[in-house]
Design an enzyme around this catalytic site. Structure first.
Site, PDB file in Angstrom:
ATOM      1  CB  SER A 106      22.335  43.912  33.086  1.00 35.35           C
ATOM      2  OG  SER A 106      21.167  44.474  33.605  1.00 35.35           O
ATOM      3  CG  ASP A 243      16.873  37.712  32.191  1.00 35.12           C
ATOM      4  OD1 ASP A 243      16.755  38.772  32.838  1.00 35.12           O
ATOM      5  OD2 ASP A 243      17.907  37.370  31.602  1.00 35.12           O
ATOM      6  CG  HIS A 270      19.133  39.947  35.089  1.00 32.67           C
ATOM      7  ND1 HIS A 270      18.880  40.178  33.741  1.00 32.67           N
ATOM      8  CD2 HIS A 270      19.873  41.019  35.505  1.00 32.67           C
ATOM      9  CE1 HIS A 270      19.422  41.331  33.381  1.00 32.67           C
ATOM     10  NE2 HIS A 270      20.048  41.848  34.417  1.00 32.67           N
TER      11      HIS A 270
END
Length: 298
Positions: A106, A243, A270
């Site tokens: 991320s 995601d 995610h």
């Protein structure tokens, strides 16, 4: 499993690290250096990667400045990518990580890109998990996902954000509608994921990013898409089927990096490392081992 802990100094601050596996690392396999997301979420949600040690791999985590067990980052002027890029280098230097595989999830993937684009020596490969090369593109896709939520949920989120009451129970319940669809589909959340999520530095997160679906922080204009062709290391990109990092976000990243491989985890949002840990570790180890084999037999 052998666990080592300690701190390294970065501009007089202590950055705390945790190492799973033999230390110093044994054999010819470079350690995996893990950059967590947020900004401001401690590393603990990624510790499913600990089991990489079963194949003889050492995994190195640290809590970035301002979160977890690392010292606070009190000056808002330092809440920039440059600060965290410097910290990556200091951790490598402090631990003697001359050659590493760099894993970023991320925000950590954005940080990994920033770091790799400065061409530091000793990067064996780059693993970009659930990340992007363009925050404006990500923001547009997240807004599209938000439009799929019920109107009442969207209204609740917007009302509390306008009023500055995002700490209310009503707001948190509405926000959970987004997170359970596109962040982590496990219910209940695994303990290590819930613990890290509860420990987020909300001030740092808000200043650099904002709300997940309303990106207003200092990263709002961050975009390295035009520089991706500069990368000259093997790259693995991973995402979950559900995601928030949608295919529209990933394609420019994969297409911009020569030879990049894209791996999709079909039961994940995610947090693929926690949602499909065994499959994730197997896919990651396959990539890392191939990189190492190619380096030995070019």
């Amino acid at each position: 499993m052998e666990i080592s802990e300690g701190t390294v100094s970065v501009r007089g601050r202590r950055t705390w690290y945790r190492i799973a596996g033999p230390w110093p690392a044994e054999g010819t396999r470079p350690p995996l250096l893990v950059l967590h997301g947020g900004p401001g979420v401690p590393h603990g949600y990624l510790t499913d990667l600990d089991d990489m040690t079963s194949s003889g791999r050492t995994v190195v985590y640290y809590d970035q400045a301002g979160c977890g067990r690392s010292d606070p980052l009190d000056d808002p002027a330092e809440w920039t990518p440059d600060t965290f890029v410097e910290e990556v280098g200091a951790v490598r230097e402090g631990l003697g990580l001359d050659r590493v595989h760099l894993f970023g999830h991320s925000w950590g993937g954005m940080l990994a890109l920033e770091y790799a684009l400065r061409r530091p020596p000793g990067l064996a490969s780059l693993v970009l998990a659930g990340t992007c090369a363009s925050v404006p593109l990500l923001a547009s896709e997240v807004r599209r996902l938000m439009d799929r939520l019920p109107a009442g949920v969207r209204e609740t989120l917007a009302r509390h954000e306008a009023a500055g009451t995002t700490d209310s129970a009503e707001y948190q319940e509405a926000a959970a509608s987004f997170f359970t669809l596109w962040m982590c589909r496990l219910s209940p959340l695994p303990e290590h994921v819930a613990r890290a999520s509860a420990a987020v530095n909300a001030e740092l997160y808000g200043a650099m990013l904002g709300a997940e679906w309303n990106i207003t922080g200092t990263l709002a204009d961050w975009d390295v898409t035009e520089r991706l062709g500069e990368l000259d290391r093997p790259v693995l990109v991973t995402t979950g089927r559900y995601d928030e990092i949608t295919p529209a976000v990933v394609r420019p990243l994969v297409e911009g990096i020569r030879g990049a491989q894209w791996m999709v985890f079909e039961e994940s949002a995610h947090l693929s490392t926690a949602e499909e840990p065994e499959r994730y570790r197997a896919g990651l180890e396959s990539f890392l081992s191939r990189v190492e084999s190619d380096a030995q037999h070019p």
